[in-house]
Design an enzyme around this catalytic site. Structure first.
Site, PDB file in Angstrom:
ATOM      1  N   GLU A  39     -17.789  29.532 -64.552  1.00  0.00           N
ATOM      2  CA  GLU A  39     -19.162  29.058 -64.703  1.00  0.00           C
ATOM      3  C   GLU A  39     -20.088  30.102 -64.108  1.00  0.00           C
ATOM      4  O   GLU A  39     -19.688  30.819 -63.186  1.00  0.00           O
ATOM      5  CB  GLU A  39     -19.377  27.740 -63.921  1.00  0.00           C
ATOM      6  CG  GLU A  39     -18.855  26.514 -64.613  1.00  0.00           C
ATOM      7  CD  GLU A  39     -19.054  25.249 -63.784  1.00  0.00           C
ATOM      8  OE1 GLU A  39     -19.586  25.319 -62.654  1.00  0.00           O
ATOM      9  OE2 GLU A  39     -18.664  24.185 -64.277  1.00  0.00           O
ATOM     10  N   ARG A  90     -14.365   6.749 -56.740  1.00  0.00           N
ATOM     11  CA  ARG A  90     -14.103   5.902 -55.565  1.00  0.00           C
ATOM     12  C   ARG A  90     -15.421   5.497 -54.922  1.00  0.00           C
ATOM     13  O   ARG A  90     -16.479   6.001 -55.314  1.00  0.00           O
ATOM     14  CB  ARG A  90     -13.294   6.700 -54.538  1.00  0.00           C
ATOM     15  CG  ARG A  90     -14.039   7.944 -54.110  1.00  0.00           C
ATOM     16  CD  ARG A  90     -13.462   8.648 -52.902  1.00  0.00           C
ATOM     17  NE  ARG A  90     -14.356   9.698 -52.445  1.00  0.00           N
ATOM     18  CZ  ARG A  90     -14.397  10.931 -52.919  1.00  0.00           C
ATOM     19  NH1 ARG A  90     -13.576  11.309 -53.870  1.00  0.00           N
ATOM     20  NH2 ARG A  90     -15.267  11.801 -52.442  1.00  0.00           N
TER      21      ARG A  90
HETATM   22  C1  MV4 Z   1     -20.844  25.349 -58.068  1.00  0.00           C
HETATM   23  C2  MV4 Z   1     -21.756  26.037 -57.242  1.00  0.00           C
HETATM   24  C3  MV4 Z   1     -22.555  26.981 -57.835  1.00  0.00           C
HETATM   25  N1  MV4 Z   1     -22.449  27.248 -59.148  1.00  0.00           N
HETATM   26  N2  MV4 Z   1     -20.781  25.635 -59.372  1.00  0.00           N
HETATM   27  C4  MV4 Z   1     -18.638  22.984 -54.572  1.00  0.00           C
HETATM   28  C5  MV4 Z   1     -17.976  21.668 -54.618  1.00  0.00           C
HETATM   29  C6  MV4 Z   1     -17.630  21.431 -56.014  1.00  0.00           C
HETATM   30  N3  MV4 Z   1     -17.892  20.102 -56.388  1.00  0.00           N
HETATM   31  C7  MV4 Z   1     -18.466  22.379 -56.802  1.00  0.00           C
HETATM   32  N4  MV4 Z   1     -19.134  23.218 -55.866  1.00  0.00           N
HETATM   33  C8  MV4 Z   1     -20.023  24.145 -56.264  1.00  0.00           C
HETATM   34  N5  MV4 Z   1     -20.008  24.423 -57.580  1.00  0.00           N
HETATM   35  C9  MV4 Z   1     -21.570  26.576 -59.885  1.00  0.00           C
HETATM   36  N6  MV4 Z   1     -21.472  26.873 -61.196  1.00  0.00           N
HETATM   37  C10 MV4 Z   1     -21.780  25.735 -55.902  1.00  0.00           C
HETATM   38  C11 MV4 Z   1     -20.911  24.816 -55.396  1.00  0.00           C
HETATM   39  C12 MV4 Z   1     -20.991  24.612 -53.979  1.00  0.00           C
HETATM   40  C13 MV4 Z   1     -21.400  23.425 -53.455  1.00  0.00           C
HETATM   41  C14 MV4 Z   1     -21.706  22.321 -54.251  1.00  0.00           C
HETATM   42  C15 MV4 Z   1     -22.102  21.149 -53.711  1.00  0.00           C
HETATM   43  C16 MV4 Z   1     -22.178  21.027 -52.329  1.00  0.00           C
HETATM   44  C17 MV4 Z   1     -21.883  22.077 -51.533  1.00  0.00           C
HETATM   45  C18 MV4 Z   1     -21.484  23.292 -52.072  1.00  0.00           C
HETATM   46  C19 MV4 Z   1     -21.195  24.351 -51.237  1.00  0.00           C
HETATM   47  C20 MV4 Z   1     -20.809  25.529 -51.773  1.00  0.00           C
HETATM   48  C21 MV4 Z   1     -20.698  25.652 -53.151  1.00  0.00           C
END
Ligand code: MV4
Length: 510
Positions: free
Chosen positions: A215, A307
């Site tokens: 992504e 959940r």
């Molecule tokens: C991402 C992102 C940035 N760009 N996807 C982290 C947990 C998982 N659910 C997906 N996550 C992320 N996906 C894209 N394309 C950044 C994160 C992410 C993040 C997301 C939510 C809460 C905290 C986070 C901490 C670091 C990275």
């Protein structure tokens, strides 16, 4: 699995539940039992040898030991839990969060034993347990997703071309991962192949499934999730959002509802998307649809948690609903009686997770005895916990001691109450994240609502808790001035900078 109501209960007369076994421990076990008791339903606790004297064991009407301290010999052993239901005559199991709560094969075993699992179908758990399957399901409803690959990568050269198309940095994610596990950032195409190989081998050893996808990496996202409820009659509603951006190493520390940056327009759009994602898997029960929001306030679907979540109380505070009661009613085969249009956000709620961790020592788990344990009280304060003064925090489980939740007429009041409650909370014998919580509540980036998932790494270090540290005080002052400047700029002039765009972008929607 409530889908059985379609199979065996076509007229919706329901499945009476007189006794629920709670397959969990700590604060969530107690929280579930309290709602069951209010509904006149008997409760059964299960416990490991380390939890003999735990509060959830004493609170329940009956309790059964299901094995040694290690969770893989107790709370994670599905067959022991099903056996405990048979012994006690419990008709239903509430799995709480963690442990077996999202385990599709356990869900199937529960169903096969003629019991009700208070949760979604095994099929929904399975689809949402795989990020690619989840995205495929959501794609049918046209849910916004971060540009990348829709399928598992098989050809690295092809994937690299796609990465160049969507633009670097990109993120490699494991399909079987989740909650941040198995993610890798790739800065440029030269690093792509090597990172890809590392990601595949990491995913293979961690999840037994080497499927990965890419992504575009959203560099400064906010994490916003929507609570949904679905019933066995095809009704699905959403209960607005929770803002969960304040986290460290993918562990949430502070959550709030509503988010300080969503407009009514975006909230309604996100809510509808969340309902559609749930509909894509015929979702039954309480679930959470997770999105990231970028600086332009564009949102993208990430994953769905099947959940009840740790942070559900903030949603309860602003909606006046009891989510556990709603889960139980849905499991009985009842239709959701709440209409989406009738739902409204009242006030503001914030949750601080109080962990037995030392914020001065890189949040190292700090186990020991709660020599003093006095909880805050009074208007707008809720504490969900599972410990008492004198108890020891077991080393075997999650180090969360309590959830401190405050509620106010607005965000400012909820913050003021949180600071007051933190000051009243008296814990000695172990280090906790209470002081970290106060730091966040007093930080101008938090109070102005201009923050993203990088808040902790950007602003917090051990010196942050030492106000006599001059260098830190100076840094804090500079940050304050910069943020105030940004705020002023956003209030009076056209935006020119690329930093702290949250509130500026919000204005576009007002
Ligand atoms: C991402 C992102 C940035 N760009 N996807 C982290 C947990 C998982 N659910 C997906 N996550 C992320 N996906 C894209 N394309 C950044 C994160 C992410 C993040 C997301 C939510 C809460 C905290 C986070 C901490 C670091 C990275």
């Amino acid at each position: 699995m409530m889908s059985h109501s379609q199979d065996f209960d076509p007229v919706g007369t329901g499945f009476p539940i007189s006794k629920i076994l709670v397959a969990n421990r700590g604060e969530i076990a107690l929280r579930i039992m309290r709602s069951a008791r209010e509904m006149g339903i008997k409760t059964v606790a299960v416990y490991s040898e380390a939890d003999r004297t735990a509060l959830h064991v004493r609170y329940a009407d009956e309790a059964i030991c299901i094995g040694p301290a290690a969770s893989n010999q107790s709370y994670l052993v599905g067959s022991n839990i099903i056996e405990a239901c048979k012994q006690t005559g419990a008709e239903a199991i509430h799995p709480g969060y963690g442990f077996l709560s999202e385990n599709a094969s356990f869900a199937r075993d529960v169903m096969a034993a003629g019991l009700i699992l208070i949760g979604p179908t095994p099929e929904a758990m399975e689809i949402m347990g795989n990020k690619l399957a989840a995205k495929a399901a959501a794609l049918k409803y046209g849910i916004p997703m971060v540009p990348g690959t829709e399928e598992a990568i098989t050809d690295i050269e092809e994937a690299k071309q796609r990465a160049i198309e969507v633009g670097f940095p990109i993120l490699i994610k494991a399909a079987a991962g989740g909650g941040g596990k198995g993610m890798r950032i790739v800065e440029n195409s030269a690093d792509f192949e090597e990172q890809m190989h590392l990601a595949v081998s990491e995913a293979t050893s961690a999840f037994g499934d080497g499927s990965v996808f890419i992504e575009r990496y959203v560099t400064s996202p906010r994490h916003i999730e929507i609570q949904v409820l679905g019933d066995t009659h095809g009704n699905i509603i959403h209960l607005f959002e929770r803002e969960c951006s304040i986290q460290r190493r993918h562990q949430k520390v502070i959550e709030e509802a509503p988010s300080a940056v969503l407009t009514e327009e975006i909230r309604a759009k996100m809510g509808k998307c969340a309902v559609d994602v749930a509909r894509a898997v015929n979702y039954v029960g309480a679930g959470t649809v997770e999105f990231i929001l970028d600086e332009n306030l564009d949102f993208f679907f990430l994953e769905m948690n099947t959940r009840l979540q740790v942070e559900h109380p903030v949603t309860e505070m602003i909606t006046g609903l009891d989510l556990v009661k709603e889960q139980i009613k849905i499991a009985r085969g009842e239709a959701i009686s709440i209409k989406q249009e009738a739902l409204k956000i009242n006030g503001h709620a914030i949750e601080l997770r109080v962990y037995a961790e030392d914020p001065l020592n890189n949040f190292l788990p700090d186990i020991g005895t709660l020599q003093t344990y006095k909880t805050p009280k009074g208007n707008g304060v809720r504490v969900d916990d599972g410990f008492e003064e004198g108890m020891e925090i077991p080393i075997y489980y999650d180090p969360m001691i309590a959830k401190l939740i405050t509620y106010g007429a607005n965000r400012e009041e909820a913050i003021e109450r949180m600071i007051r409650a933190i000051d009243e909370y008296d814990i000695t014998g172990i280090q906790t994240t209470l002081s970290f919580g106060k730091f966040v509540m007093q930080h101008v980036a938090f109070t102005t609502g201009k923050f993203d998932t990088h808040f902790v790494s950007k602003y917090f270090n051990a010196n942050s808790l030492n106000s006599s540290n001059e260098e830190e005080a100076l840094l804090a002052a500079i940050t304050t001035i910069q943020l105030l400047k940004d705020q002023k700029a956003s209030s009076y002039v056209e935006e020119t900078t690329q930093k702290s765009n949250w509130l500026k972008n919000r204005k576009k929607y007002n």
